[in-house]
Write an enzyme that holds these catalytic residues in place. Structure first.
Site, PDB file in Angstrom:
ATOM      1  N   ALA A 106      31.944  38.939  56.910  1.00 21.17           N
ATOM      2  CA  ALA A 106      33.299  39.466  57.025  1.00 21.17           C
ATOM      3  C   ALA A 106      33.742  39.957  55.663  1.00 21.17           C
ATOM      4  O   ALA A 106      33.627  39.232  54.673  1.00 21.17           O
ATOM      5  CB  ALA A 106      34.228  38.367  57.520  1.00 21.17           C
ATOM      6  N   GLY A 107      34.203  41.181  55.601  1.00 26.35           N
ATOM      7  CA  GLY A 107      34.745  41.711  54.354  1.00 26.35           C
ATOM      8  C   GLY A 107      36.257  41.624  54.392  1.00 26.35           C
ATOM      9  O   GLY A 107      36.837  41.156  55.376  1.00 26.35           O
TER      10      GLY A 107
ATOM     11  N   ASP B 243      36.362  41.679  38.287  1.00 24.01           N
ATOM     12  CA  ASP B 243      36.073  40.610  39.246  1.00 24.01           C
ATOM     13  C   ASP B 243      34.576  40.326  39.258  1.00 24.01           C
ATOM     14  O   ASP B 243      33.981  40.153  40.314  1.00 24.01           O
ATOM     15  CB  ASP B 243      36.562  41.026  40.633  1.00 24.01           C
ATOM     16  CG  ASP B 243      36.585  39.847  41.601  1.00 24.01           C
ATOM     17  OD1 ASP B 243      36.521  38.693  41.135  1.00 24.01           O
ATOM     18  OD2 ASP B 243      36.651  40.086  42.820  1.00 24.01           O
TER      19      ASP B 243
HETATM   20  O1  ACK Z   1      26.195  36.342  51.202  1.00 22.07           O
HETATM   21  P1  ACK Z   1      26.009  37.406  52.208  1.00 22.07           P
HETATM   22  O2  ACK Z   1      24.875  37.374  53.126  1.00 22.07           O
HETATM   23  O3  ACK Z   1      26.051  38.821  51.471  1.00 22.07           O
HETATM   24  O4  ACK Z   1      27.383  37.601  52.998  1.00 22.07           O
HETATM   25  C1  ACK Z   1      28.172  38.596  52.474  1.00 22.07           C
HETATM   26  C2  ACK Z   1      28.761  39.440  53.596  1.00 22.07           C
HETATM   27  O5  ACK Z   1      28.052  40.643  53.654  1.00 22.07           O
HETATM   28  C3  ACK Z   1      30.243  39.766  53.385  1.00 22.07           C
HETATM   29  O6  ACK Z   1      30.402  40.461  52.178  1.00 22.07           O
HETATM   30  C4  ACK Z   1      26.946  40.591  52.797  1.00 22.07           C
HETATM   31  N1  ACK Z   1      26.745  41.900  52.191  1.00 22.07           N
HETATM   32  C5  ACK Z   1      27.697  42.672  51.622  1.00 22.07           C
HETATM   33  N2  ACK Z   1      27.126  43.811  51.176  1.00 22.07           N
HETATM   34  C6  ACK Z   1      25.807  43.750  51.470  1.00 22.07           C
HETATM   35  C7  ACK Z   1      24.701  44.612  51.247  1.00 22.07           C
HETATM   36  N3  ACK Z   1      24.858  45.769  50.615  1.00 22.07           N
HETATM   37  N4  ACK Z   1      23.502  44.220  51.672  1.00 22.07           N
HETATM   38  C8  ACK Z   1      23.341  43.030  52.302  1.00 22.07           C
HETATM   39  N5  ACK Z   1      24.355  42.175  52.532  1.00 22.07           N
HETATM   40  C9  ACK Z   1      25.566  42.536  52.118  1.00 22.07           C
HETATM   41  C10 ACK Z   1      27.228  39.542  51.752  1.00 22.07           C
END
Ligand code: ACK
Length: 838
Positions: free
Chosen positions: A483-484, A600
């Site tokens: 989740a963003g 950040d």
């Molecule tokens: O820790 P994560 O698996 O890595 O969970 C967060 C989630 O989305 C919410 O931000 C993952 N995430 C964000 N951008 C990327 C990306 N470019 N490639 C893979 N995972 C991502 C992030």
């Protein structure tokens, strides 16, 4: 004086023989993680487990107080418990004039018992079945102590104990300590005093106050005296006030001024507050400068102005006011515009009006100074110029070879009326619509510069300039991965024409968004799209012309760095960790080179691919933290990630690449501790206070000295002394090329600086050769090597005789080398490490 001992110091060497263990997963009553030393061998007979503090200097104390916070588990609550289970432990001490060496043998018989400690509370069970710690607090008096210091020890004889904290202090009023930490009590700040021992706060003297956001470390302050030397100036259009700051600021820097306006009729009626038509530039309240312009008066009225000086404690006292009376009429205004091209069309001009322009450039180095002013008069309503829809084209000529120049054009004065003839006469007729201005100020030609999307009047223009629009039919969403801030983050595939499908992450904007949310969401793409570096997350493009709105970026198989490290605790070699840090530093070097301040930087905002390549991501925050001088005093807490942020950025929003360096030091610590939370369970306020008092994060277990020292350099209070990212990339490269430099771990060194203030002015040298180069003594490299001095460790113990013996015969050179060695020694031996060793 109070000495507080944290339970966070390296303990590896003792743990093999003893059953006390350091745990970080327990929760307190408020569900915050806490660090505890625990032992629980209740089923085995004849337990005798010891935990010992470092040597604690007695300083001026006679009697010492030891406050223990702990839990002891009730034997009845343990299933299958045997008769060997105990519900007490012993607190002991041992006096010594100096610390014993790290390898000295531990003799339990040297220790005298202070007391047997029992608990009146125990672990409790929550509804969900989780164990929750109920803390007991016991204080014991020890002494008088005769020697220069002492050790404390905790002997377990078969109980189930979790030791949470140990505070050691003696009583002396006039001092205070706001939070637990291994630093001394502080003297009460000016205009405050404490009356009881163990005070967490000093109280203000009469007439002095502390504002709600003032830290307890700050002096108590009082309201300011009135502004001085009030003067005013009238032209036909405006009233200009100026004054001097108060002679007594009350001890504070947050002085502001309020201007109040009363309109008084000629008929003897009482004065009324001015209506909102009267305009103040920049505003009537919260002024930080000592001047104000007032305009839009009603004709033939009397106005009374009151100017008051205020500071953060003004609500708590009163200041007197300065008053001036004046009558005015007429009109004056200004506005500004920003453009990326070296020209601007200014529209909406009124006829028969004189406009004055000045221009400044924004570049990598910040803003240039303003150009000289130039003036332009529009014709009367029937003239040729007026028919041109009130436009003027301003062209700025600058040598902009490949360089983005941001022109800030301020249309700062609009004057109607009688001075028109004068200004008109200055402008040649052929220049009426086109005014050329020469400005050759381009500091770094050829270097890419980051452009803040907020400088675009239309933010969607920035998105389209920096991000490719992707046809949604080329995107295949596969699954939700997180989740963003604005909606779900998904993984999927992107078909790129002429190439095979590539894996991507897709950030979506959830439905029902406001225009502002859409703009803020896409702002990240406008920023990311300007970057092109292997350690910065790559933007593939955006979808803005259909729903859902999406940002498509390269896929990073291992997700965010903090959770990745937590998942793989202890799995990597130091070289692998340094490799990750090197990548992050390199990405940050790129950002700082093009003038982007991240604000950040944290492990949660770094993404990791399947080759362990780390890339900086999350470029959303800078808008929230935009450098707004008006918000200078409202920043504590709020949206700032306190634990990662440099003190000057928290205190007065001074964000810079140097504040990013501070955050980078915290990321280093997160990486070396495999995703531990910086400052553990301390509250944000305590973090701010402890940083202010000089406390810095200790080295994580297994951390090479060189890396912790680099962290400490990043956490220097003076931001100008912090290393640049380019220095850090070089330094990390050297560590990677010379892995033996990473073999000295912090726990292997007897004492080392624990705060940047304790660091000598000495760079981090890796090889003898680097060191000699730096002190311009390279000619002696062979002498050192031939004599067997091959590591900096061996050099640090050299005496002047040793230096002479290896063939340095000039006295000046001997001295230079020896004083440098002394600085080195300081670097390694200066500060006593605090914490637990058994
Ligand atoms: O820790 P994560 O698996 O890595 O969970 C967060 C989630 O989305 C919410 O931000 C993952 N995430 C964000 N951008 C990327 C990306 N470019 N490639 C893979 N995972 C991502 C992030």
């Amino acid at each position: 004086m109070c000495v507080f001992v944290f339970l966070q110091a390296p303990v590896t060497s003792i743990m093999k023989e003893n059953k006390w263990r350091l745990y970080i997963t327990e929760m307190d009553e408020l569900n915050r993680p806490i660090h505890t030393f625990q032992v629980c061998h209740v089923m085995e007979p004849n337990q005798n487990n010891w935990l010992r503090t470092n040597w604690i200097p007695r300083q001026a104390a006679q009697k010492i107080y030891v406050e223990l916070r702990f839990t002891l588990r009730d034997c009845n609550s343990i299933p299958w418990v045997s008769g060997t289970c105990k519900e007490t432990f012993n607190l002991l001490y041992y006096e010594a004039d100096e610390p014993h060496g790290a390898n000295a043998h531990f003799h339990p018989n040297d220790y005298a018992k202070i007391d047997t400690i029992a608990a009146d509370e125990s672990f409790t069970q929550t509804d969900l079945g989780d164990r929750v710690l109920r803390l007991n607090t016991e204080v014991r008096e020890v002494g008088p102590i005769a020697r220069k210091g002492f050790y404390l020890a905790f002997q377990d004889v078969g109980a189930c104990i979790a030791l949470v904290s140990v505070r050691v202090y003696y009583k002396k009023p006039g001092f205070y300590k706001a939070f637990a930490g291994n630093i001394k009590c502080s003297k009460c700040p000016p205009h405050s005093s404490s009356h009881t021992e163990g005070s967490a706060l000093c109280h203000c003297e009469k007439g002095y106050y502390r504002a709600s956001k003032d830290p307890p470390t700050m002096a108590c302050t009082r309201p300011p005296s009135p502004p001085r030397n009030l003067a005013f100036n009238i032209n036909e259009t405006a009233l200009f006030f100026e004054w001097s700051p108060p002679s007594d600021t009350g001890g504070r820097k947050d002085i502001t001024y309020n201007v109040s306006c009363l309109r008084c009729g000629a008929d003897g009626q009482p004065c009324q507050p001015c209506n909102s038509n009267v305009r103040f530039m920049p505003r009537p309240v919260g002024l930080t400068s000592t001047s104000v312009v007032v305009q839009d008066f009603v004709a033939h009225a009397n106005y009374t102005f009151q100017i008051e000086a205020l500071n953060g404690v003004s609500g708590m006292g009163r200041s007197t006011r300065q008053v001036a009376n004046i009558t005015e009429q007429e009109q004056l205004s200004y506005s500004s515009t920003r453009t990326k091209s070296p020209s601007a069309i200014v529209t909406g001009l009124k006829p028969s009006t004189v406009y004055v322009f000045h221009v400044r450039a924004r570049t990598l180095a910040g803003y240039s100074s303003y150009s000289p002013k130039f003036e332009f008069a529009t014709g009367d309503e029937n003239s040729e110029e007026a028919a041109d829809q009130g436009q003027v084209l301003v062209i700025v000529t600058a040598t902009v070879g490949g360089f983005s120049l941001l022109v800030i054009l301020t249309l700062f004065l609009l004057i109607t009326g009688r001075c028109q003839w004068y200004i008109k006469s200055k402008i040649k007729s052929e220049d009426k619509k086109r005014t050329q201005y020469q400005n050759g100020h381009v500091p770094f030609p050829g270097l890419k510069t980051y452009i803040d999307p907020d400088t675009y009047e239309d933010p969607s223009q920035a998105v389209h300039e920096f991000a490719k629009e992707i046809d949604p039919s080329r995107i295949r969403i596969e699954r939700v991965i997180g989740a963003g801030e604005f909606g779900e983050v998904c993984s999927g595939r992107l078909r790129v024409p002429g190439k095979k499908e590539i894996p991507v992450a897709i950030k979506t904007l959830k439905g029902g968004y406001t225009e502002r949310q859409r703009r803020d969401f896409l702002r990240e793409a406008s920023i990311m799209g300007q970057f092109d570096n292997p350690n910065i997350i790559r933007l593939e493009g955006v979808v803005t012309k259909s729903r859902p709105v999406m940002i498509v970026v390269e896929y990073m198989e291992n997700g965010s760095l903090d959770s990745f490290l937590r998942k793989h605790d202890g799995h990597f070699t130091v070289i692998q960790l340094v490799g990750m840090l090197r990548g992050i530093a390199s990405g940050m070097m790129y950002l700082s080179d093009i003038g982007y301040v991240h604000r950040d930087l944290a492990a949660r905002n770094i993404l990791v691919d399947d080759n362990l390549v780390c890339k900086v991501s999350d470029f959303g925050l800078s808008r929230v933290l935009e450098d707004d001088p008006e918000a200078a005093y409202t920043t504590t807490g709020g949206k700032i990630p306190i634990r990662w942020t440099a003190p000057e950025a928290i205190a007065y929003r001074k964000f810079s690449s140097a504040s990013d360096t501070w955050s980078y030091g915290i990321v280093m610590w997160e990486v070396m501790s495999y995703g531990e939370r910086p400052y553990w369970e301390m509250s944000n306020q305590d973090v701010i206070l402890s940083i202010e008092e000089g406390y810095r994060l200790p080295a994580p277990m297994g951390c090479p000295v060189a890396l912790h020292q680099l962290m400490l350099l990043c956490w220097q209070k003076d931001r100008n002394r912090r290393p640049r990212f380019s220095d850090m990339v070089n330094f990390l490269d050297k560590l990677i090329r010379n892995p033996s430099s990473l073999l000295t771990l912090v726990e292997d060194v007897n004492g080392f600086p624990e705060s940047p203030e304790d660091m000598p002015d000495y760079p981090l040298f890796i090889s003898i050769s680097d060191w000699l180069d730096s002190i311009k003594m390279s000619q002696y490299k062979n002498n050192f090597i031939a004599a067997g001095y091959t590591t900096m460790d061996s050099v640090s113990s050299m005496s002047i005789d040793d230096v002479r013996r290896i063939g340095v015969s000039l006295i000046g050179h001997q001295r230079r080398i020896v004083s440098s060695i002394q600085a080195l020694r300081l670097q390694f031996l200066h500060v006593q490490q605090s914490g637990f060793h058994v």
